[in-house]
Structure formats: structure tokens, C-alpha cells
Design an enzyme around this catalytic site. Sequence first.
Site, PDB file in Angstrom:
ATOM      1  N   SER A 124       0.833  -1.201   0.000  1.00 51.61           N
ATOM      2  CA  SER A 124       0.000   0.000   0.000  1.00 51.61           C
ATOM      3  C   SER A 124       0.863   1.244   0.000  1.00 51.61           C
ATOM      4  O   SER A 124       1.982   1.240   0.540  1.00 51.61           O
ATOM      5  CB  SER A 124      -0.865  -0.033   1.261  1.00 51.61           C
ATOM      6  OG  SER A 124      -1.433   1.226   1.510  1.00 51.61           O
ATOM      7  N   TYR A 148      -1.730  -1.132  10.993  1.00 49.97           N
ATOM      8  CA  TYR A 148      -1.979  -1.670   9.639  1.00 49.97           C
ATOM      9  C   TYR A 148      -0.794  -1.345   8.730  1.00 49.97           C
ATOM     10  O   TYR A 148      -0.233  -2.229   8.068  1.00 49.97           O
ATOM     11  CB  TYR A 148      -3.272  -1.079   9.049  1.00 49.97           C
ATOM     12  CG  TYR A 148      -3.408  -1.324   7.558  1.00 49.97           C
ATOM     13  CD1 TYR A 148      -3.685  -2.601   7.075  1.00 49.97           C
ATOM     14  CD2 TYR A 148      -3.218  -0.289   6.632  1.00 49.97           C
ATOM     15  CE1 TYR A 148      -3.782  -2.836   5.703  1.00 49.97           C
ATOM     16  CE2 TYR A 148      -3.315  -0.513   5.275  1.00 49.97           C
ATOM     17  CZ  TYR A 148      -3.595  -1.788   4.809  1.00 49.97           C
ATOM     18  OH  TYR A 148      -3.675  -2.016   3.453  1.00 49.97           O
ATOM     19  N   LYS A 152       2.142  -3.838   6.851  1.00 45.18           N
ATOM     20  CA  LYS A 152       2.518  -3.875   5.424  1.00 45.18           C
ATOM     21  C   LYS A 152       4.016  -3.654   5.283  1.00 45.18           C
ATOM     22  O   LYS A 152       4.692  -4.325   4.499  1.00 45.18           O
ATOM     23  CB  LYS A 152       1.764  -2.783   4.647  1.00 45.18           C
ATOM     24  CG  LYS A 152       0.277  -3.061   4.492  1.00 45.18           C
ATOM     25  CD  LYS A 152       0.034  -4.193   3.518  1.00 45.18           C
ATOM     26  CE  LYS A 152      -1.386  -4.691   3.545  1.00 45.18           C
ATOM     27  NZ  LYS A 152      -1.608  -5.928   2.817  1.00 45.18           N
TER      28      LYS A 152
HETATM   29  P1  NAD Z   1     -10.915  -7.279   1.301  1.00 44.43           P
HETATM   30  O1  NAD Z   1     -11.105  -7.300   2.774  1.00 44.43           O
HETATM   31  O2  NAD Z   1     -12.079  -6.993   0.434  1.00 44.43           O
HETATM   32  O3  NAD Z   1     -10.272  -8.652   0.829  1.00 44.43           O
HETATM   33  C1  NAD Z   1      -9.410  -9.399   1.643  1.00 44.43           C
HETATM   34  C2  NAD Z   1      -9.842 -10.859   1.577  1.00 44.43           C
HETATM   35  O4  NAD Z   1      -8.947 -11.640   2.377  1.00 44.43           O
HETATM   36  C3  NAD Z   1     -11.243 -11.082   2.120  1.00 44.43           C
HETATM   37  O5  NAD Z   1     -11.986 -11.856   1.191  1.00 44.43           O
HETATM   38  C4  NAD Z   1     -11.027 -11.845   3.431  1.00 44.43           C
HETATM   39  O6  NAD Z   1     -12.077 -12.732   3.706  1.00 44.43           O
HETATM   40  C5  NAD Z   1      -9.712 -12.551   3.161  1.00 44.43           C
HETATM   41  N1  NAD Z   1      -8.903 -12.835   4.353  1.00 44.43           N
HETATM   42  C6  NAD Z   1      -8.607 -12.006   5.381  1.00 44.43           C
HETATM   43  N2  NAD Z   1      -7.806 -12.633   6.269  1.00 44.43           N
HETATM   44  C7  NAD Z   1      -7.581 -13.872   5.780  1.00 44.43           C
HETATM   45  C8  NAD Z   1      -6.832 -14.990   6.233  1.00 44.43           C
HETATM   46  N3  NAD Z   1      -6.153 -14.949   7.383  1.00 44.43           N
HETATM   47  N4  NAD Z   1      -6.826 -16.112   5.470  1.00 44.43           N
HETATM   48  C9  NAD Z   1      -7.505 -16.187   4.315  1.00 44.43           C
HETATM   49  N5  NAD Z   1      -8.249 -15.147   3.831  1.00 44.43           N
HETATM   50  C10 NAD Z   1      -8.271 -14.015   4.562  1.00 44.43           C
HETATM   51  O7  NAD Z   1      -9.719  -6.240   1.006  1.00 44.43           O
HETATM   52  P2  NAD Z   1      -9.241  -5.622  -0.374  1.00 44.43           P
HETATM   53  O8  NAD Z   1      -9.635  -4.203  -0.406  1.00 44.43           O
HETATM   54  O9  NAD Z   1      -9.599  -6.500  -1.501  1.00 44.43           O
HETATM   55  O10 NAD Z   1      -7.664  -5.636  -0.139  1.00 44.43           O
HETATM   56  C11 NAD Z   1      -6.856  -6.718  -0.561  1.00 44.43           C
HETATM   57  C12 NAD Z   1      -5.430  -6.478  -0.126  1.00 44.43           C
HETATM   58  O11 NAD Z   1      -4.961  -5.245  -0.654  1.00 44.43           O
HETATM   59  C13 NAD Z   1      -5.232  -6.391   1.390  1.00 44.43           C
HETATM   60  O12 NAD Z   1      -4.031  -7.030   1.727  1.00 44.43           O
HETATM   61  C14 NAD Z   1      -5.152  -4.913   1.636  1.00 44.43           C
HETATM   62  O13 NAD Z   1      -4.408  -4.613   2.797  1.00 44.43           O
HETATM   63  C15 NAD Z   1      -4.447  -4.431   0.386  1.00 44.43           C
HETATM   64  N6  NAD Z   1      -4.733  -3.028   0.084  1.00 44.43           N
HETATM   65  C16 NAD Z   1      -6.025  -2.609  -0.032  1.00 44.43           C
HETATM   66  C17 NAD Z   1      -6.307  -1.281  -0.286  1.00 44.43           C
HETATM   67  C18 NAD Z   1      -7.734  -0.798  -0.388  1.00 44.43           C
HETATM   68  O14 NAD Z   1      -7.980   0.395  -0.316  1.00 44.43           O
HETATM   69  N7  NAD Z   1      -8.713  -1.642  -0.596  1.00 44.43           N
HETATM   70  C19 NAD Z   1      -5.255  -0.368  -0.440  1.00 44.43           C
HETATM   71  C20 NAD Z   1      -3.947  -0.821  -0.338  1.00 44.43           C
HETATM   72  C21 NAD Z   1      -3.690  -2.174  -0.065  1.00 44.43           C
HETATM   73  C1  UD1 Z   2      -6.807   5.073   3.812  1.00 45.40           C
HETATM   74  C2  UD1 Z   2      -5.869   4.501   4.838  1.00 45.40           C
HETATM   75  C3  UD1 Z   2      -4.662   3.893   4.150  1.00 45.40           C
HETATM   76  C4  UD1 Z   2      -5.089   2.880   3.099  1.00 45.40           C
HETATM   77  C5  UD1 Z   2      -6.024   3.566   2.109  1.00 45.40           C
HETATM   78  C6  UD1 Z   2      -6.533   2.572   1.099  1.00 45.40           C
HETATM   79  C7  UD1 Z   2      -6.248   5.919   6.810  1.00 45.40           C
HETATM   80  C8  UD1 Z   2      -5.653   6.929   7.732  1.00 45.40           C
HETATM   81  N1  UD1 Z   2      -5.484   5.531   5.774  1.00 45.40           N
HETATM   82  O1  UD1 Z   2      -6.140   6.123   3.185  1.00 45.40           O
HETATM   83  O2  UD1 Z   2      -3.832   3.260   5.095  1.00 45.40           O
HETATM   84  O3  UD1 Z   2      -3.973   2.360   2.416  1.00 45.40           O
HETATM   85  O4  UD1 Z   2      -7.137   4.106   2.824  1.00 45.40           O
HETATM   86  O5  UD1 Z   2      -7.292   3.160   0.118  1.00 45.40           O
HETATM   87  O6  UD1 Z   2      -7.347   5.443   7.010  1.00 45.40           O
HETATM   88  N2  UD1 Z   2     -12.490  11.239   3.734  1.00 45.40           N
HETATM   89  C9  UD1 Z   2     -13.529  12.075   4.133  1.00 45.40           C
HETATM   90  N3  UD1 Z   2     -14.651  11.504   4.675  1.00 45.40           N
HETATM   91  C10 UD1 Z   2     -14.800  10.150   4.834  1.00 45.40           C
HETATM   92  C11 UD1 Z   2     -13.732   9.312   4.410  1.00 45.40           C
HETATM   93  C12 UD1 Z   2     -12.601   9.896   3.883  1.00 45.40           C
HETATM   94  O7  UD1 Z   2     -13.427  13.297   4.028  1.00 45.40           O
HETATM   95  O8  UD1 Z   2     -15.838   9.712   5.346  1.00 45.40           O
HETATM   96  C13 UD1 Z   2     -11.289  11.841   3.122  1.00 45.40           C
HETATM   97  C14 UD1 Z   2      -9.993  11.563   3.860  1.00 45.40           C
HETATM   98  O9  UD1 Z   2      -9.753  12.534   4.848  1.00 45.40           O
HETATM   99  C15 UD1 Z   2      -8.981  11.589   2.703  1.00 45.40           C
HETATM  100  C16 UD1 Z   2      -9.768  11.072   1.508  1.00 45.40           C
HETATM  101  O10 UD1 Z   2     -11.138  11.266   1.838  1.00 45.40           O
HETATM  102  O11 UD1 Z   2      -8.584  12.914   2.458  1.00 45.40           O
HETATM  103  C17 UD1 Z   2      -9.532   9.617   1.203  1.00 45.40           C
HETATM  104  O12 UD1 Z   2      -9.755   8.859   2.377  1.00 45.40           O
HETATM  105  P1  UD1 Z   2      -9.708   7.260   2.377  1.00 45.40           P
HETATM  106  O13 UD1 Z   2     -10.579   6.740   1.309  1.00 45.40           O
HETATM  107  O14 UD1 Z   2      -9.977   6.790   3.778  1.00 45.40           O
HETATM  108  O15 UD1 Z   2      -8.210   6.915   1.946  1.00 45.40           O
HETATM  109  P2  UD1 Z   2      -6.805   7.385   2.590  1.00 45.40           P
HETATM  110  O16 UD1 Z   2      -6.982   8.357   3.674  1.00 45.40           O
HETATM  111  O17 UD1 Z   2      -5.922   7.770   1.472  1.00 45.40           O
END
Ligand code: NAD
Ligand code: UD1
Length: 338
Positions: A124, A148, A152
Site C-alpha cells: 500500500s 496496519y 505492510k
Molecule cells: P478485502 O477485505 O475486500 O479482501 C481481503 C480478503 O482476504 C477477504 O476476502 C477476506 O475474507 C480474506 N482474508 C482475510 N484474512 C484472511 C486470512 N487470514 N486467510 C484467508 N483469507 C483471509 O480487502 P481488499 O480491499 O480487496 O484488499 C486486498 C489487499 O490489498 C489487502 O491485503 C489490503 O491490505 C491491500 N490493500 C487494499 C487497499 C484498499 O484500499 N482496498 C489499499 C492498499 C492495499
Molecule cells: C486510507 C488509509 C490507508 C489505506 C487507504 C486505502 C487511513 C488513515 N489511511 O487512506 O492506510 O492504504 O485508505 O485506500 O485510514 N475522507 C472524508 N470523509 C470520509 C472518508 C474519507 O473526508 O468519510 C477523506 C480523507 O480525509 C482523505 C480522503 O477522503 O482525504 C480519502 O480517504 P480514504 O478513502 O480513507 O483513503 P486514505 O486516507 O488515502
Amino acid sequence: MNVLVTGGLGYIGSHTCIQMLEAGIKPVIFDNLYNSNESVLGRIEMVTGASPIFVKGDVRDKEKLIKVLKEQSISAVVHFAGLKAVGESVEKPLEYYDNNVNGTLVLVDAMREVGVKSLVFSSSATVYGDPASVPITEEFPTSATNPYGRSKLMVEECLTDFQKANSEWSITLLRYFNPVGAHPSGQLGEDPSGIPNNLMPFVSQVAVGRREYLSVFGDDYPTKDGTGVRDYIHVMDLSDGHVCALNKVGQTSGLHIYNLGTGNGYSVLEMVSAFEKASGKKVPYKIAPRRPGDIAECWADPSKAQRELNWKAERTLQQMTTDTWYWQSNNPNGYPDH
Ligand code: NAD
Ligand code: UD1
């Protein structure tokens, strides 16, 4: 190529499985259903016409992993499984280190035992902490501000050390910026349980009438309109990035690190306004105090991925908001039983 996709029923994993199937890669999904729903399998089938193999399991279960890796003749692993809520990680650090760090170590140990030496890891942009400037390149210093993010970062460091000691392995760290959007069919999308932490799911739940208004966290940041600026990337572009990583560097030994972002930054108010345009709905909002731990602005320099993976985010802000709305309006309460 048979690829084990841990967390493959989750938001990013499910879209990536679709893009893999379209690219002729066979995903084998391994998920414990902690934050997902088996009905996603039917949606993947509806969209692609193919039904991926699903094994219910936890990445901390080494024996089960070894069995699947062997039985399914897996040649690479894409590791999405983990916990991802920043606020929750502050309350439950042990769960985050156990799932995210220990889970990855157990997975790599199982891969080593079977001789599968190609891994793509979901990292991330959070590993850049509060960046000194934008755009952010892969060489920027890394740091963490919450459990979190630290989980990572710890995984990145563990995998870097491991790859150094096992030079024949291919390990790819993909640093996602802010994934948004949904599959254009409206069949798959983001379905957070409880109150969404992230901006776009919250905005779309306001538009669909599940929540009254959006709280905009701060309007006094040193940004274009005072609200936070982020690099929002369509989940389909992000998914394509995984397919490119598997094809381009998945078979090449080494440690490969890429930003997956668009290189553009949009403010909270710009996102709200784009969403209103796409949905034809008003999104009422109120200015609220800054959210602790938030940074003013963050966007990627994605040129390394373009150069080396031949990957570039193609979808526009309009596609991100239109697809989010199509998913949300077709599935106002998300997947059934979630
Ligand atoms: P998500 O929660 O939708 O998907 C994660 C999946 O992993 C789920 O289906 C959950 O059931 C499964 N899971 C959790 N723990 C597990 C375990 N111990 N064993 C097997 N399965 C397990 O999340 P996502 O948004 O699809 O994110 C996927 C990955 O990308 C994560 O590692 C997350 O940290 C990373 N990531 C997500 C974002 C974001 O904004 N969505 C941003 C940066 C990184
Ligand atoms: C968040 C996580 C980051 C993660 C990323 C994934 C935090 C502090 N960081 O980041 O670790 O990797 O999501 O996409 O949670 N906002 C509002 N109102 C809301 C929600 C968000 O104003 O109800 C604003 C936030 O202040 C920010 C922007 O929207 O400026 C995006 O927020 P968000 O979607 O939570 O993502 P990140 O803050 O970038």
C-alpha cells in the site's frame, strides 16, 4: 498458469480473478471468508463464464496451503488476504500482525516447502507515511504511522530479506494508491461491512440513501480546495496491473517494487462532485475536523510500472464514479448475506 489467489473473494482479489481469467490465467481462490462472501464466486462466473476453484482456508494454515499448492499445480501466488482497516488496527494490533505478518510468513514457508517461488504481494502507499513531496516514487523513504501500515511495511521488509537469501525467487511488491470503482457489469464491487472507512464507499452509500451525509474530514489542508488529495485508481486498472506483474516479472527472479496509481490527484470535493455527476444524485456533506493520521496529499509517480510492466492506468475519473454507482445502485445492500 495456475495461480493461487489468497483473499480472492475480496474487493480487489475478485476483480483480479476476472482479469486473470480474461488473460488465460487460472485462479485458484483461497479465502477464509472473514470479509467476503461465497456468492462472489457466482458473480465471477456470471461475468466470465468460468468458475474458479475455491478452497475455504486461512493463510495461517500451512498444511492446507501445502495441500492446495500441490494438488492444483500452482506456479505463482498473488497474496491479497489480510485485514485492512486502519482504525481497527489501532484497537486490535495483535490481530493485524497475526493475519498480515504471520499469515504471509506461513504462506511463504508453505510455498518454500512445495517449491513455488513466485509471489505478488498487496502492499500500500501507506508505506510512504507522510511523504515529503509528491509525486511519490518507489525510492521514497518508508515509514508507518499505525499498526496496519506497520504490518505492510514489516511484510515488505521480511520479503526483501527472504528474497536476498533466496535469489532464485521472484517477489513483487505492488504498492496500491486508492482503489475505487467496480466491475462495469455492476455485478462486483466494494462491499464494506459496517460504516465504511474509505471515502468512495461512504459517498456511494449516501447517494443510495443508506447514510444521511458525508463528513468531509478537514477543509484547511494546503491543497487546491483545502480538502485531502489522493490518487484514486480504478480497481479494474489495478487488477490489470497484477496480470502484467505476473506476466512481466512473475517468472523473473528478483525483488520487484511498483507503485500502482494513476499519477493524478483529486480532492474530496472533486470526488463528490464527480460522483454527483455520474449518479445524478445529490451527496450532502458537512465539513468535519481532520481525521487523525491523515495526510494532505498523496499521489504516485507510476512511470516505473509503465516502463517495466508496460502497464498504465487507463480508466478515467468518470469511469470510476459511473462504475461505482452502477454497482451500488444495483446492489444497494452489497452482496447478499454480507
Ligand atoms: P478485502 O477485505 O475486500 O479482501 C481481503 C480478503 O482476504 C477477504 O476476502 C477476506 O475474507 C480474506 N482474508 C482475510 N484474512 C484472511 C486470512 N487470514 N486467510 C484467508 N483469507 C483471509 O480487502 P481488499 O480491499 O480487496 O484488499 C486486498 C489487499 O490489498 C489487502 O491485503 C489490503 O491490505 C491491500 N490493500 C487494499 C487497499 C484498499 O484500499 N482496498 C489499499 C492498499 C492495499
Ligand atoms: C486510507 C488509509 C490507508 C489505506 C487507504 C486505502 C487511513 C488513515 N489511511 O487512506 O492506510 O492504504 O485508505 O485506500 O485510514 N475522507 C472524508 N470523509 C470520509 C472518508 C474519507 O473526508 O468519510 C477523506 C480523507 O480525509 C482523505 C480522503 O477522503 O482525504 C480519502 O480517504 P480514504 O478513502 O480513507 O483513503 P486514505 O486516507 O488515502
